[in-house]
Design an enzyme around this catalytic site. Sequence first.
Site, PDB file in Angstrom:
ATOM      1  N   ASP A   1       0.817  -1.222   0.000  1.00 57.08           N
ATOM      2  CA  ASP A   1       0.000   0.000   0.000  1.00 57.08           C
ATOM      3  C   ASP A   1       0.847   1.267   0.000  1.00 57.08           C
ATOM      4  O   ASP A   1       0.502   2.267   0.645  1.00 57.08           O
ATOM      5  CB  ASP A   1      -0.942   0.018   1.214  1.00 57.08           C
ATOM      6  CG  ASP A   1      -1.960  -1.114   1.177  1.00 57.08           C
ATOM      7  OD1 ASP A   1      -2.321  -1.545   0.065  1.00 57.08           O
ATOM      8  OD2 ASP A   1      -2.387  -1.569   2.254  1.00 57.08           O
ATOM      9  N   SER A   2       1.953   1.262  -0.732  1.00 56.41           N
ATOM     10  CA  SER A   2       2.868   2.408  -0.714  1.00 56.41           C
ATOM     11  C   SER A   2       3.219   2.924  -2.101  1.00 56.41           C
ATOM     12  O   SER A   2       4.088   3.793  -2.224  1.00 56.41           O
ATOM     13  CB  SER A   2       4.165   2.032   0.030  1.00 56.41           C
ATOM     14  OG  SER A   2       3.899   1.697   1.375  1.00 56.41           O
TER      15      SER A   2
END
Length: 328
Positions: A272-273
């Site tokens: 999720d980056s």
Amino acid sequence: MIRRVSTTSCLSATAFRSFTKWSFKSSQFHGESLDSSVSPLLIPGFHVFHCPDVVGIVAKLSDCIAAKGGNILGYDVFVPENKNVFYSRSEFIFDPVKWPRRQMDEDFQTIAQKFSALSSVVRVPSLDPKYKIALLLSKQDHCLVEMLHKWQDGKLPVDITCVISNHERAPNTHVMRFLQRHGISYHYLPTTDQNKIEEEILELVKGTDFLVLARYMQLLSGNFLKGYGKDVINIHHGLLPSFKGRNPVKQAFDAGVKLIGATTHFVTEELDSGPIIEQMVERVSHRDNLRSFVQKSEDLEKKCLMKAIKSYCELRVLPYGTQRTVVF
């Protein structure tokens, strides 16, 4: 700050080049997507450009389009402060008889070489093949259903080659009947912590232009991303960079947030980056319970993912550094 100017004809590039960040839209189109109904002879095209910043780029690009009888309807430029880099996206209409598609590629490639461009991409939706995509999902299928219906209505400019899931679905469900009716294959590939079935997925997605994770709750490995070698777009049911990982809606609820959100981003090895493409939010309050949080989140996820995919297909999304994007 972006300086916005209105025009009704082709660019006067030298007049605008003094601005480091500016854009303009033909008032006739009010910033909307181009439509081939403008003229029976003219069709729309998009071009994005990324190169070191020097004087004369806009003039050269606009002169190229004008010399072939094209008319620029929208032009966006972004030049970051204190960085020697230039980004642009143009929308134009042209006569494909006067400017053949192959010649267009050659003309823009000549300019790309002149300015040592890092990226120069042209797209003519009515002439070029649609982007081929595969969809990956787990148990929740609200994003998949939204995409299938938009695709059926002609509002999603892609060809869906297959749907892959680590959850089995009964053949008489709405999703399975829809896929069967439209000839879209469904592949059930159960995963475990020890076996993510990535080789099988890679085999199925050969020939696609990008992948969409429509709530696929599995982390793709670095080897998978390198093996695929193209963009992977994910919808996260939380407002990144907050609430990463599992159950972000519950995390947000427990934190007492007043805004709930959804984020569409590119997938990288770190969970999720990846660079963010689109985000949407909605207000919540102390009166909301976890159930209403989930419902609001799902509505946001559908809209956020659809907008991001549409922007991607219209060449509105460009990488900016390693962690950011330019979205025109």
